[in-house]
Design an enzyme around this catalytic site. Structure first.
Site, PDB file in Angstrom:
ATOM      1  N   GLY A 161      34.409  44.580  43.514  1.00 59.93           N
ATOM      2  CA  GLY A 161      35.439  44.260  42.596  1.00 59.93           C
ATOM      3  C   GLY A 161      34.817  44.471  41.046  1.00 59.93           C
ATOM      4  O   GLY A 161      34.134  45.325  41.057  1.00 59.93           O
ATOM      5  N   CYS A 162      34.930  43.577  40.327  1.00 58.81           N
ATOM      6  CA  CYS A 162      34.727  43.888  38.844  1.00 58.81           C
ATOM      7  C   CYS A 162      33.180  43.836  38.772  1.00 58.81           C
ATOM      8  O   CYS A 162      32.496  43.251  39.254  1.00 58.81           O
ATOM      9  CB  CYS A 162      35.380  42.623  37.862  1.00 58.81           C
ATOM     10  SG  CYS A 162      34.683  42.938  36.080  1.00 58.81           S
TER      11      CYS A 162
END
Length: 206
Positions: free
Chosen positions: A37-38
């Protein structure tokens, strides 16, 4: 090699702001490349761990040289947001890095972590050699036993790692009160810490 129990016990209790990683050691370090993810979240999570010397946010897995954040966000480069982790193998091993990866994010959601959607947010382990590949595959097989959904993490060879722009580095440490950090990164880091503490308690009870 120290056990995960020792690793958890030595883990920093600071959640926000996260302190900078330890200075690079004079001795040997090894490298792991992961994406969950981020990259702001993954970087902050792994900087909590003793033995992690650097965690660098960047891009990998695509076909565009020297991509920018804007290009990666548009989803046309093929790159994922990843973190290059440099660690001291005398304190934390590659297997530890990967075993903790399953606690750091949801590996069952394809190209998505929460509200972050797109191939750049895919769950990925990019190995540097065959030994890392074997460790990652074995770890994923074990992690699957504890998941109700199918793990969709890709395990692929690293092509090339590109460091992200300077303002992305230590983003959570430098911007703890920013909206995304308060709503997403901070809670995700706190959840990761909680899972580690719960795992430690279970091990101590055995």
């Amino acid at each position: 090699m120290k056990t995960l129990l020792t690793l958890f016990a030595a883990m920093s209790a600071i959640i926000t702001p996260i302190s900078a990683a330890d200075p690079a050691p004079a001795g040997k370090t090894e490298t792991a490349i992961i994406g969950g993810g981020c990259f702001w979240c993954v970087e902050a999570q792994y900087k909590m761990l003793k033995g992690v010397k650097k965690a660098i946010s960047g891009y990998a897995g695509g076909a565009v040289d020297n991509p920018t954040y804007k290009q990666v966000c548009e989803g046309d480069t093929g790159h994922a947001e990843v973190v290059q982790i440099e660690f001291d193998p005398a304190i934390i091993g590659y297997k530890d890095i990967i075993d903790l990866f399953w606690l750091a994010h949801d590996p069952t959601t394809l190209n998505q972590q929460g509200n972050d959607i797109g191939t750049q947010y895919r769950s990925t382990i990019m190995y540097l050699n065959e030994e890392q590949k074997k460790i990652a595959e074995a770890s994923m097989a074990e992690a699957q036993k504890e998941q109700t959904g199918k793990i969709v993490t890709e395990i692929v060879p690293l092509k090339k790692f590109y460091s992200a722009e300077d303002y992305h580095q230590e983003y959570f440490a430098n911007n703890p009160t920013a909206g995304y950090c308060r709503v997403v990164v901070g809670p995700k880091v706190a959840k990761f810490r909680h899972k580690l503490e719960e795992k430690q308690k279970l091990q101590e009870a055995k």
